[in-house]
Design a protein around this motif. Structure first.
Motif, short mmCIF file in Angstrom:
data_model
loop_
_atom_site.label_atom_id
_atom_site.label_comp_id
_atom_site.label_asym_id
_atom_site.label_seq_id
_atom_site.Cartn_x
_atom_site.Cartn_y
_atom_site.Cartn_z
N TRP A 165 53.57 48.05 46.44
CA TRP A 165 52.80 49.31 46.78
C TRP A 165 51.47 49.40 46.19
O TRP A 165 50.61 49.87 46.82
N THR A 166 51.53 49.21 44.88
CA THR A 166 50.26 49.26 44.27
C THR A 166 49.12 48.62 44.91
O THR A 166 47.90 48.73 45.03
N SER A 167 49.28 47.30 45.19
CA SER A 167 48.47 46.25 45.79
C SER A 167 47.96 46.85 47.22
O SER A 167 46.95 46.83 47.38
N GLU A 168 48.89 47.27 47.93
CA GLU A 168 48.38 47.83 49.15
C GLU A 168 47.69 49.07 49.13
O GLU A 168 46.57 49.34 49.87
N LEU A 169 48.02 50.02 48.22
CA LEU A 169 46.99 51.28 47.98
C LEU A 169 45.70 50.75 47.37
O LEU A 169 44.80 51.46 47.94
N ALA A 170 45.71 49.87 46.39
CA ALA A 170 44.42 49.58 46.07
C ALA A 170 43.48 48.86 47.39
O ALA A 170 42.22 49.16 47.33
N TRP A 171 44.09 48.07 48.15
CA TRP A 171 43.27 47.41 49.24
C TRP A 171 43.07 48.67 50.13
O TRP A 171 41.56 48.65 50.87
N VAL A 222 45.56 45.37 41.04
CA VAL A 222 44.62 46.39 41.32
C VAL A 222 43.22 46.08 41.41
O VAL A 222 42.43 46.28 42.38
N PHE A 223 42.65 45.01 40.35
CA PHE A 223 41.34 45.08 40.30
C PHE A 223 41.22 43.85 41.29
O PHE A 223 39.80 43.51 41.76
N SER A 224 42.16 43.00 41.46
CA SER A 224 41.90 42.00 42.48
C SER A 224 41.44 42.45 43.97
O SER A 224 40.82 42.08 44.62
N GLN A 225 42.34 43.49 44.21
CA GLN A 225 42.28 44.19 45.45
C GLN A 225 40.93 45.17 45.71
O GLN A 225 40.62 45.33 46.74
N ARG A 266 40.16 52.32 39.08
CA ARG A 266 40.39 52.81 37.49
C ARG A 266 41.88 52.54 37.41
O ARG A 266 42.74 53.01 37.96
N VAL A 267 42.04 51.81 36.28
CA VAL A 267 43.48 51.77 35.68
C VAL A 267 43.50 52.50 34.42
O VAL A 267 42.79 52.29 33.46
N ALA A 268 44.55 53.38 34.37
CA ALA A 268 44.59 54.23 33.04
C ALA A 268 45.88 53.87 32.26
O ALA A 268 47.00 54.13 32.87
#
Length: 262
Positions: free
Chosen positions: A83-89, A138-141, A146-148
């Motif tokens: 889910w994180t990957s999709e949202l980042a994209w 996240v940073f790849s996509q 921002r990652v906290a």
């Protein structure tokens, strides 16, 4: 134009604090309802984000249950990584600020702290591993994300998933005088996430502990709440878990919890 936040995990402990903070600051907040927008349907997710038109999407959701029943590995991975990957994209394609909350648990005691953003995480299994892999994805996509990384949260009451509630639920704990946990007050974490969303892209550490042990903090919380918790000092766990980040000014724990050292 009024700013709008889309928040996953809006009903969680950090989510509720962030919602209150943003609404006080004049933002409109839209919670992500997983029953209405499934996290495994890319087209519906993309359409929902596009229709909502948020200024920022805060991804706080985790695979957890209020009853503390273990969550299957597949579900945890789906929430923390897929889910994180999709949202980042999606946020990259739509030009929306994306904030993903990770955890100090991406580090283990095998690597001595305190931890800076330059240090590589070493968690190799379970929740910490999932979050570590999620950060990289996240940073790849979305290189503008921002990652906290967050530590243990501390609330003003005895409810929710936070340190004071944890102590209250147990009543009797052994607290190490040599463990310096990463931690911050919920209101300060919410404020930090707000600032991170409107700041530069990159990795952030959110922590207010300037050097207090878990025993110190537990005793201070006992005093604040007038509780009868049985807190026994222990010396077995020697671990500086703090998260350091000079770019993100945080109120010190002592300024928010003056019972420390009193």
């Amino acid at each position: 134009m009024r700013q709008r936040a889309l928040i996953t995990g809006c009903s969680g402990t950090v989510g509720r604090a962030l919602r209150a903070h943003l609404e006080f600051a004049g933002w409109e907040v839209v919670p992500w309802d997983r029953s209405a927008v499934p996290i495994d349907d890319y087209a519906r997710m993309e359409a929902f984000v596009a229709d909502t038109k948020p200024t920022a999407l805060f991804h706080l959701a985790v695979a957890s249950q209020p009853t503390q029943v273990p969550v299957p590995t597949e579900q945890a991975w789906a929430v923390n990584y897929d889910w994180t990957s999709e949202l980042a994209w999606i946020t990259r394609q739509l030009g929306i600020a994306f904030v993903f909350t990770s955890t100090v648990m991406v580090f283990t005691e095998a690597v001595p702290g305190p931890y800076t953003i330059a240090m590589r995480p070493d968690a190799s299994h379970d929740y910490g591993r999932d979050k570590k892999e999620g950060e990289d994805r996240v940073f790849s996509q979305n290189p503008q994300a921002r990652v906290a990384r967050l530590g243990w949260q501390i609330g003003d009451d005895l409810g929710g998933n936070q340190m004071a509630a944890w102590l209250d639920a147990r009543g009797s704990v052994e607290a190490s005088t040599r463990w310096l946990p990463a931690c911050s007050m919920l209101e300060d974490t919410a404020d930090a996430l707000h600032r991170i969303a409107t700041g530069r892209a990159g990795l952030y550490h959110v922590d207010s502990n300037e050097g207090w042990s878990f025993y110190d903090i537990a005793m201070a919380l006992r005093k604040r709440h007038g509780a009868q918790w049985d807190i026994t000092p222990s010396f077995g766990r020697a671990y500086d878990q703090r998260l350091l980040d000079a770019r993100l000014s945080m109120p010190t724990l002592h300024s928010r919890l003056p019972e420390l050292g009193a």
